[in-house]
Design an enzyme around this catalytic site. Sequence first.
Site: not given
Length: 402
Positions: A162, A294, A305, A326, A331, A390
């Site tokens: 991502c 994010h 976050e 998003k 996403h 990830f």
Amino acid sequence: MKRVVITGAGTINALGHSVPATLEAMREGRCGIGELEFRDVERLAIRIGGQVRGFEAEGRFNRQQMSLYDRFTQFTLTAAKEAIELSGLEFHGELSAKAGVVLGNSGGGMQTLDENYRSVYEDGKNRVHPFVVPKLMNNAAAGHVSMQFNLKGPSFTVSTACASSNHAMAQAFQMVRSGMSPVMITGGSESMLCFGGVKAWEGLRVMSKDACRPFSANRNGMVQGEGAGVFVFEEYDHAKARGAEILCEVIGFAMSSDAADIVMPSKQGAARAISGALQDARVSASEVGYINAHGTGTAANDKTECAAVADVFGPQADNLMISSTKSMHGHLIGGTGAVELLACIMALRDGVIAPTIGYEEPDPECNLDVVPNEAREARVEVALSNAFAFGGLNAVLALRRV
């Protein structure tokens, strides 16, 4: 060190097939997430996504190109064409020799993989098309952009889940800033919205069945999207000499690794990337007006976050606007940072902050100004774009209004 500016932008995503259309949708807080439409979708538990609709590849590409272009490559070329046309650049001679392309992508040609696995395993065919490998490889889009626009300089693909787009744009920024190239085409793309792509994500049990609600206490998971965002990063003096319109300036970046868990985010790793971007950009926390988060809509990401932002900004966090687009376009995995950079450009250039839509209930652990549900007008001098992937791989970009 050279100054680096953005002189071109292009996109296609669930909100729009161009930058103006996408920014209009962001200003209106429009949701591009809806019911998925593809083969065997009824076999899935997750049936929503930020799918690009109304995109007819047959009218854009000829038969030979279609045999080589997976959907993620088609998106990339579409966005790159818009970005380069907006920049007014043509690549020949010395500029062609030095200009390159760095793109982010996570899944590669997932549509091609899905179709050919079906062909071999379900339909029992023993042959696949001879171009399957060049069509599905992660670097296909970068290769085709370089060929179509005559970019003969450094060109490659970054694949860091991502954070792929932000890592790619950071590399392009560094190349222009260091003087290696006067112009780099950069951004990212993704197209995982096919049966196999969604089925794989289902297995993680982090997907929402109804909506993406970042930072809202009643959020229940992320929603996938697809599309591309492509930008022209150009050395400032080069852009000024030719009278180019400058959208904003890229002033810094930082990358970090959590070195902790393959899927669970780390507050410390995220905070190191955010503070590192401020340090590289040589700006203080008080100068930052907006962060494009994010913001996936999962409890693990949102709380981590927000905690990282609060740690880095301290009391200044109360004066900060942070939103996740998003909630509107989904996403985009490897392409997400590129499309989200448009929200930063809109904040800096137009003074409009894209909202976090779907926000319904305050979460005490996300106690920041998340610009809920409606866009806001505000003058912003510096913006950050966060991407946390990830593997614990983080990349944050810093931009300034010009």
